[in-house]
Design an enzyme around this catalytic site. Structure first.
Site, PDB file in Angstrom:
ATOM      1  CG  ASP A   1     -49.736 -30.481  35.024  1.00 42.91           C
ATOM      2  OD1 ASP A   1     -50.057 -30.125  36.175  1.00 42.91           O
ATOM      3  OD2 ASP A   1     -50.023 -31.589  34.538  1.00 42.91           O
TER       4      ASP A   1
ATOM      5  CE  LYS B   1     -49.099 -34.612  36.161  1.00 38.98           C
ATOM      6  NZ  LYS B   1     -49.848 -34.828  34.935  1.00 38.98           N
TER       7      LYS B   1
END
Ligand code: ADP
Ligand code: ASP
Ligand code: MG
Length: 922
Positions: free
Chosen positions: A778, A782
């Site tokens: 995750d 980003k």
């Protein structure tokens, strides 16, 4: 005193079958000159008698402002001085009313019309009436059927008979009924014979056709006159073919012959003097007494001509809407009633398709400054729209803020573009082009020529374009062969959108705003025309874009409110929170910022809820359960984007689904704005991402994804701000995971790592399977989003990620098993932490974009205890931008970077950003 023979003259009859025997209204009888004027019913003028001798001076052809009324009334005429003649009184004592087809659509409505006429206390009244609604269409249909030798014209004629017969049976009784029915049957049997002739010939002439279609008005006027006469004894009906004389023009229109009509009106009135006249709309005669019509929707025109002939005080046009709206209310639900319009504005609106008024209605009344009032027969309390000279406009102090009054559209057009270098500076090219167009009888609706004279472009009705193109090809054969003209191109499927307003002339920037609204709605403008009067700006758009264009410009100018249709995908934790936030804030946004956000649909993976007007957000959960239908993303998109009256659409993807993300390209292409916290599109395959961004930049469609990084924190917008103002990114480093932030902020040596993870899981900070956080994917997404935003062309696989999930536990089946086994690996991280501690440092799990070396990484790093990253608490995110400007001290954004409220807040602020891009006030 001249001696007149006081005989009733037989009114000119065109075809005996069509005329009502005047015995009901104007008895055909010989009246001798009487000393009592009221008995002087009908007289004919001696042929060469100059009208001026009667004091009736024609005003036609004089200056615009002439508004002289001849006031002689029937009562004024003394037998001694009037030469036994009944003059037509003209002027303010007359009120003209026109009732459209829907106003007389049923027997009940005809009664209602009669009540309105009776309750008007004007001294004299002239009422123009249309055929009952649909009847003119039925009459044209009869002709088409007969002409194409379709036997069903017989049953269609029966339906016409039945409609009028049953209405008459409802309305009339006694002699009135008998007379009307006998006339009706007589007319129908004549029509049957005529249609039979058309059937045999397989062909119909225009005058034959005009004769047939005009019957609707003959019947409705007669029925109405019977009803009115029950209350107002002094009432006659007028077959306007006896009075209204018009000359056909080449463009399938007619021009009234006012002088001759005035003369005939005098004559008619002298034979039928009355205080209330019920006249047929739509129909007229040629100077040769051949029946004709004022063409479709021509009753408004009839009323205006009558208003002018009588120099009436006012012409009231009764219809089925409250007046002239700022746009066709069937197309723009937010259209508003215009209280006043200038003659010019009304003309422009009607010319460009606002069919509430026939375009030719304006000219006759404007000449005498006679106001037209458009009123709703079904809502008498509404004051309607007054069309008058601008001097009296806004008298009531109601100043319209918008310089633009209204919008109208015309569909089914084609553009013709004549292009070539050989046109520049060659006199007569335009005249040759339009000469050829005129020869085929086509109607040019607008023309636009670039000042380079390289091309001339004009719009004609689609059905005429083939003939126009052929005529131009043949007219310019030589020039085309020689290459002086490069082409005569036809662009089919176009529509015109006209923006009308007298104040546009004195207001700079109107066209900029107009084109801006169109661009923002992603509408391509194919041609533009603005006359130097500046009453109107006309644009040509693709037909399928027309309604959207209309709504976009209407809401931009008129509503001055940014209305956005929203579709929410994924009403889970974040989507649901967003919907609740929208619910709580919607009223404030509407009242204070004029932003109108309407959720037209909510879809989960299984169920979706659609609404035509906007979902009641106080009950969305309940409604989704009760009224939800099977989810279908395509249908959902279509509904939110197409099936309503709002120009701007945004889809908000609150899922983490890559299938949904793969639709963004298609949505943006369709002009749908996209807002999302879903990282899948921006961190997916590079080529797809680049295509998406390229598409977004080319169009005026917006794609906002602030909440993909740092939830509600302004990360993407800060980065954009830096880049757009010319700063150069050197490095972005940050703690991007709220979960990992929490874990390492609490991993202080007092408890083992696994315990801190368990605590975070318990508190709901982690995903159901904490490995989804610990794996670092995750964070890598980003990092890739920020890297790409900074211009780096990296794939997700280019980012090395240090996973915190111990190798042996990566394949473990369940989250529970994982949590159970995690303590076995505590010692590794405990050691690392201890080593850091010993050198005055802490462990932090960070993502880094190294813009200088064009790379990124996600890993556990050590930071000195006085570093900002070491000062965090809770689940805060922190992001440091090192740039050319912020080199010594990085620019730091810090705050809560996870959780439904802040993430939904981030999405919400993207929605408001969109609203301001679309024109909402700041
Ligand atoms: P009538 O039979 O009374 O003459 P029309 O159908 O000819 O009625 O005209 C009224 C209709 O015009 C309205 O019902 C409305 O749908 C349509 N219309 C189109 N544009 C406008 C507009 N700008 N304002 C009001 N009505 C409009
Ligand atoms: N009845 C005619 C038509 O439908 C004229 C009118 O109603 O204005 O075209
Ligand atoms: Mg009409």
């Amino acid at each position: 005193m001249a001696a007149f023979s006081a005989t009733i003259s037989e009114s000119s009859r065109f075809l005996s079958s069509t005329s009502l025997p005047h015995d009901a209204a104007a008895p055909k009888r010989k009246i001798s000159a009487s000393p009592f004027p009221s008995q002087c019913r009908s007289f004919s003028l001696p042929k060469p008698f100059p009208l001026s001798r009667l004091g009736v001076v024609s005003q036609w052809g004089r200056g615009k402002s002439l508004n002289i009324c001849v006031q002689a009334s029937v009562a004024d005429i003394s037998v001694e001085t009037s030469m036994d003649k009944v003059h037509l009184p003209k002027g303010n004592m007359w009120a003209v009313h026109k009732f459209g087809g829907t106003c007389v659509g049923t027997s009940q409505r005809i009664k209602n019309v009669a009540d309105i006429i009776v309750s008007d206390d004007s001294e004299r009244k002239l009422v123009v009436v249309s055929a009952m609604s649909k009847v003119t269409d039925m009459m044209y249909d009869l002709i088409n059927k007969a002409q194409s030798r379709d036997d069903s014209y017989i049953s269609a004629l029966d339906a016409v008979l039945e409609k009028h017969q049953s209405t008459a049976l409802d309305l009339l009784d006694g002699d009135d009924l008998a007379t009307f029915l006998s006339q009706l049957h007589h007319d129908i049997s004549n029509l049957k014979a005529m249609l039979r002739a058309i059937y045999i010939a397989g062909h119909v002439t225009e005058s034959f056709s005009d004769f047939v279609v005009g019957h609707g008005e003959l019947w409705s006027a007669q029925m109405l006159s019977y009803i009115v006469r029950k209350n107002e004894l002094d009432c006659k009906w007028m077959d306007t073919r006896e009075v209204l004389i018009v000359n056909p023009t080449s463009s399938n229109q007619v021009d009234p012959d006012f002088l001759e009509s005035e003369r005939r009106l005098e004559k008619w009135f002298s034979q039928n003097p009355s205080k209330v006249i019920i006249a047929t709309g739509f129909i007229a005669s040629t100077p040769q007494n051949i029946p004709t019509t004022l063409k479709r929707d021509g009753s408004d025109f009839s009323a205006a001509i009558m208003g002018a002939l009588f120099r009436a005080r006012r012409v009231t046009i009764w219809t089925d809407v409250d007046g002239v709206y700022s746009a066709d209310p069937r197309k723009v639900s937010e259209a508003v009633i215009l209280r006043t319009l200038s003659y010019q504005e009304a003309w422009e609106m009607s010319y460009f398709g606002a069919n509430v008024l026939h375009p030719r209605t304006i000219i006759p009344v404007m000449r005498y400054d006679i106001p037209i009032v458009i009123r709703n027969i079904f809502n008498i309390s509404s004051p309607g729209t007054t069309i008058c000279h601008p001097a009296t406009e806004d008298e009531d102090g109601q100043r319209l803020e918008s310089p633009v009054k209204g919008f109208a559209t015309i569909d089914n057009l084609a553009l013709v573009n004549v292009e070539g270098t050989g046109m520049a500076g060659v006199p007569g090219t335009a005249s040759a082009i339009f000469g050829a167009v005129k020869d085929v009888g086509a109607n040019v609706i607008m023309i636009s020529q670039a000042s380079s004279e390289h091309s001339v472009c004009f719009a004609v009705p689609e059905k005429e374009v083939k003939a126009v193109a052929e005529a131009l090809q043949s007219r310019f054969r030589q020039a085309l062969d020689a290459g002086r003209l490069s082409q005569v191109a036809v662009i089919p499927n176009c529509s015109i959108l006209a923006t009308v307003g007298q104040k546009m002339a004195s207001t700079p920037g109107v066209s900029a705003t107009l084109f801006n609204a169109l661009a923002k709605a992603n509408i391509n403008v194919r041609a533009i025309a603005q006359g130097c009067s500046e009453y109107n700006i006309t644009v040509v758009v693709k037909r399928e874009d027309c309604i959207r264009a209309l709504r976009a410009v209407h809401s931009r100018f008129y509503l001055s409110r940014t209305t956005i249709a929203m579709g929410i995908i994924g009403p889970g934790l974040i989507g649901g929170t967003l919907l609740d936030q929208l619910r709580d804030q919607a009223a404030v946004l509407k009242e204070e910022f004029n932003i109108d956000l309407r959720v037209m649909g909510i879809t989960g993976s299984r169920t979706m809820l659609l609404s035509e007007v906007g979902i009641d957000l106080s009950r969305w959960r309940e409604l989704l359960k009760q009224k939800g239908q099977v989810a279908d993303l395509e249908k959902f998109t279509q509904h939110v984007h197409g099936n309503h009256f709002i120009p701007n659409t945004v889809l908000v993807d609150c899922t983490a689904d890559s299938n949904v993300a793969s639709c963004y390209h298609d949505w943006l292409r369709k002009g749908i704005h996209v807002i999302t916290p879903n990282k899948k599109a921006n961190s997916g395959p590079l080529d797809k991402y680049l295509k998406l961004r390229a598409l977004q930049r080319q169009s005026y469609t917006h794609y906002f994804y602030e909440a993909t990084v740092g939830a509600g924190l302004p990360i993407i917008s800060t980065l954009r701000g830096l880049l757009e103002t010319g700063d150069r990114i050197l490095r972005i480093e940050g703690i991007f995971s709220g979960t990992l932030s929490y874990i390492f902020n609490n991993f202080t040596g007092t408890r083992p790592f696994s315990e801190v993870v368990a605590e975070a899981k318990q508190a709901g900070y982690t995903e159901p399977d904490p490995r989804d956080d610990l794996s670092g994917t995750d964070v890598a997404r980003k990092v890739i989003i920020l890297a790409r935003e900074s211009g780096l062309k990296l794939e997700l696989s280019d980012i090395p990620v240090q996973s915190l999930v111990p190798e042996p536990l990566r394949a473990t089946a369940s989250a529970e098993d994982f949590m159970e086994q995690l303590p076995q690996f505590d010692k590794d991280l405990a050691r690392e932490r201890q080593e850091a501690e010993e050198s005055g440092e802490v462990l932090r799990y960070v993502g880094v974009v190294d813009a200088v070396n064009q790379e990124g990484v996600v890993e556990l790093r050590r930071y000195s205890k006085d570093h900002p990253f070491a000062q965090l608490s809770g689940s805060d995110n922190i992001i440091a931008f090192t740039t050319t400007r912020y080199k010594e001290q990085p620019l730091i954004v810090r705050g809560p970077g996870a959780g439904a409220q802040v993430t939904a807040g981030g999405i919400f602020s993207d929605i408001l950003r969109l609203a301001s891009y679309l024109g909402a006030p700041s």
